[in-house]
Structures are given as structure tokens and as C-alpha cells.
Motif scaffolding. Structure first.
Motif, short mmCIF file in Angstrom:
data_model
loop_
_atom_site.label_atom_id
_atom_site.label_comp_id
_atom_site.label_asym_id
_atom_site.label_seq_id
_atom_site.Cartn_x
_atom_site.Cartn_y
_atom_site.Cartn_z
N MET A 88 0.57 -1.08 0.28
CA MET A 88 0.06 0.38 0.07
C MET A 88 0.50 1.41 -0.33
SD MET A 88 -2.53 -0.91 -0.28
CE MET A 88 -3.95 0.91 -0.36
N GLY A 89 0.60 2.18 -0.64
CA GLY A 89 0.65 3.62 -0.87
C GLY A 89 0.68 4.18 -0.67
N SER A 90 0.55 5.80 -0.51
CA SER A 90 -0.17 7.30 0.01
C SER A 90 0.29 8.36 0.03
CB SER A 90 -0.53 7.49 1.88
OG SER A 90 0.97 7.27 2.56
N VAL A 91 -0.67 9.13 -1.08
CA VAL A 91 -0.15 10.62 -1.83
C VAL A 91 -0.96 11.97 -0.79
CG1 VAL A 91 -1.46 10.52 -3.37
CG2 VAL A 91 0.46 11.34 -3.47
N MET A 92 0.09 12.92 -0.91
CA MET A 92 -0.75 13.43 -0.03
C MET A 92 -1.32 14.38 -1.21
SD MET A 92 -0.96 17.30 1.10
CE MET A 92 0.34 17.86 1.03
N SER A 93 -2.74 14.97 -1.25
CA SER A 93 -3.31 16.08 -2.88
C SER A 93 -3.79 17.18 -1.67
CB SER A 93 -3.83 15.40 -3.55
OG SER A 93 -5.11 14.04 -2.71
N ILE A 94 -3.98 17.82 -3.19
CA ILE A 94 -4.84 18.99 -2.56
C ILE A 94 -6.25 19.27 -2.90
CG2 ILE A 94 -4.84 21.94 -1.26
CD1 ILE A 94 -1.96 21.66 -1.58
N ARG A 95 -8.11 19.19 -2.12
CA ARG A 95 -9.14 19.54 -3.15
C ARG A 95 -8.77 21.07 -2.86
NH1 ARG A 95 -14.34 16.97 -2.78
NH2 ARG A 95 -15.37 18.41 -3.61
N VAL A 96 -8.71 22.01 -4.19
CA VAL A 96 -8.95 22.81 -3.71
C VAL A 96 -10.15 23.89 -3.84
CG1 VAL A 96 -7.99 25.24 -5.54
CG2 VAL A 96 -6.23 23.28 -5.62
N ASP A 97 -10.46 24.99 -2.70
CA ASP A 97 -10.79 25.90 -2.54
C ASP A 97 -11.03 26.94 -3.59
OD1 ASP A 97 -12.45 23.86 -0.81
OD2 ASP A 97 -11.31 24.44 0.65
N GLU A 98 -10.44 27.58 -2.88
CA GLU A 98 -9.34 29.22 -4.13
C GLU A 98 -7.89 29.06 -4.68
OE1 GLU A 98 -9.26 32.53 -0.43
OE2 GLU A 98 -10.77 31.02 0.46
N VAL A 99 -8.50 30.07 -6.10
CA VAL A 99 -7.38 30.39 -6.61
C VAL A 99 -7.05 31.23 -6.96
CG1 VAL A 99 -6.50 29.21 -9.36
CG2 VAL A 99 -7.46 27.45 -7.84
N HIS A 100 -6.11 31.94 -6.14
CA HIS A 100 -5.61 32.91 -7.25
C HIS A 100 -4.67 33.25 -8.13
CE1 HIS A 100 -8.09 34.52 -3.36
NE2 HIS A 100 -7.55 33.49 -3.96
N PHE A 101 -5.24 33.83 -9.20
CA PHE A 101 -3.28 34.10 -10.71
C PHE A 101 -2.80 35.37 -9.70
CE2 PHE A 101 -4.69 31.09 -13.56
CZ PHE A 101 -6.38 31.25 -12.82
N VAL A 102 -1.42 34.72 -9.94
CA VAL A 102 -0.69 35.85 -9.08
C VAL A 102 0.46 36.21 -9.50
CG1 VAL A 102 1.57 35.76 -7.38
CG2 VAL A 102 -0.38 34.62 -6.89
N GLY A 103 0.78 35.65 -10.95
CA GLY A 103 1.59 36.24 -11.74
C GLY A 103 1.81 35.05 -13.26
N GLY A 104 2.22 36.00 -14.33
CA GLY A 104 2.51 35.15 -15.57
C GLY A 104 3.51 34.95 -15.91
N LYS A 105 3.25 33.51 -17.03
CA LYS A 105 4.91 33.11 -17.20
C LYS A 105 5.87 34.35 -17.46
CE LYS A 105 3.22 29.66 -19.60
NZ LYS A 105 2.78 28.76 -21.32
N PRO A 106 7.25 34.56 -17.40
CA PRO A 106 8.22 34.48 -17.22
C PRO A 106 8.48 35.45 -18.92
CG PRO A 106 8.58 33.18 -16.21
CD PRO A 106 7.74 32.70 -16.46
N GLY A 107 8.33 36.73 -19.12
CA GLY A 107 8.89 37.68 -20.11
C GLY A 107 7.05 37.65 -20.94
N GLU A 108 5.92 36.97 -20.12
CA GLU A 108 4.28 37.09 -20.80
C GLU A 108 3.70 38.20 -21.61
OE1 GLU A 108 0.76 34.85 -19.60
OE2 GLU A 108 1.92 33.43 -21.18
N ALA A 109 4.05 38.78 -20.04
CA ALA A 109 2.99 40.32 -18.96
C ALA A 109 4.32 41.10 -20.51
CB ALA A 109 3.11 39.70 -17.75
#
Length: 136
Positions: A88-109
Motif C-alpha cells: 500500500m502507498g499513500s500520497v498527499m493531495s490538495i482539494r482546492v477551494d480557492e485559486v488566485h492568479f499571482v503572476g504570469g509566465k516569465p516574459g509573457e506579461a
């Protein structure tokens, strides 16, 4: 109630799939977030598996592309599974409630921001075409 807040970059484009339910299919968006832990010489990167459920997640999925910087808030969960060697194995994951876009890809903006700033500067510095265009 447990909450976790992570700031990181997407390691790959988000994947959208539909999960069948008795009341109809529900969209779920899965993505991996690279989170920096520590500082200086001891800084490392850890990966967080994230799942974001619902219509809002499905609508935002097209902007969840590799390299985007996000701040997420969610609930940590532990998922267990059977490995190929029957242990048996286990993995931690996150069930997301909120997402905030902080920045873009380098050079894109920077290119679009420079073009927008030049366009705004041109419009603001342009003399009126006639005195009828002046609002006072």
C-alpha cells in the motif's frame, strides 16, 4: 477543518475530466504545483497534486497552463492506493477551494504590458482633434 495555502508554479497544463455522479457529471481539474520549501542553500522544490472541483474550475482551466504562478487554498487529503508490488502507498493531495492568479509566465506579461503602456501613453498625450472633443 484543516486548510493549506501554497504559492507555486504549475508544472504542467491542467487536465479537465468529468466524474460521473447520480445527479450528472461533475468537472474536476487536476494539476501539479511546484512549491519552494526552505531558503538559501537549503531551498528545495516539492510537488503538490491538486484537484479543483466544479463549473468554476472547468471555466478557469484554460488559463491553468505550465509555468503560471498560483496561490491556492484548500484542504489536504491523503489518498491510499495499491502499488504494483501489492504494497500500500499513500500520497498527499490538495482539494482546492480557492485559486488566485499571482503572476504570469516569465516574459509573457512584459511584452503585452509594454505595448499597452505605449498605447496608453500615445492616447493620453495625443492633442484633441478639435475643440469640440474637449469635455470642458
Amino acid at each position: 477543518m484543516n486548510k493549506i495555502t501554497c504559492l507555486g508554479n504549475l508544472g504542467r497544463d491542467a487536465e479537465v475530466r468529468m466524474v460521473p455522479r447520480a445527479s450528472g457529471a461533475i468537472p474536476v481539474v487536476n494539476f501539479s504545483l511546484a512549491v519552494k520549501i526552505g531558503y538559501g542553500e537549503s531551498e528545495t522544490t516539492e510537488w503538490r497534486d491538486c484537484s479543483w472541483w466544479g463549473e468554476r474550475a472547468e471555466k478557469c482551466a484554460r488559463w491553468l497552463t505550465k509555468g503560471k504562478q498560483l496561490l491556492i487554498v484548500g484542504e489536504p487529503t491523503i489518498r491510499t492506493f495499491e502499488k504494483k508490488d501489492r504494497t500500500m502507498g499513500s500520497v498527499m493531495s490538495i482539494r482546492v477551494d480557492e485559486v488566485h492568479f499571482v503572476g504570469g509566465k516569465p516574459g509573457e506579461a512584459s511584452a503585452s504590458a509594454a505595448a499597452e503602456a505605449t498605447e496608453t501613453k500615445t492616447i493620453l498625450n495625443a492633442p484633441p482633434a478639435s475643440t469640440e472633443d474637449v469635455p470642458y
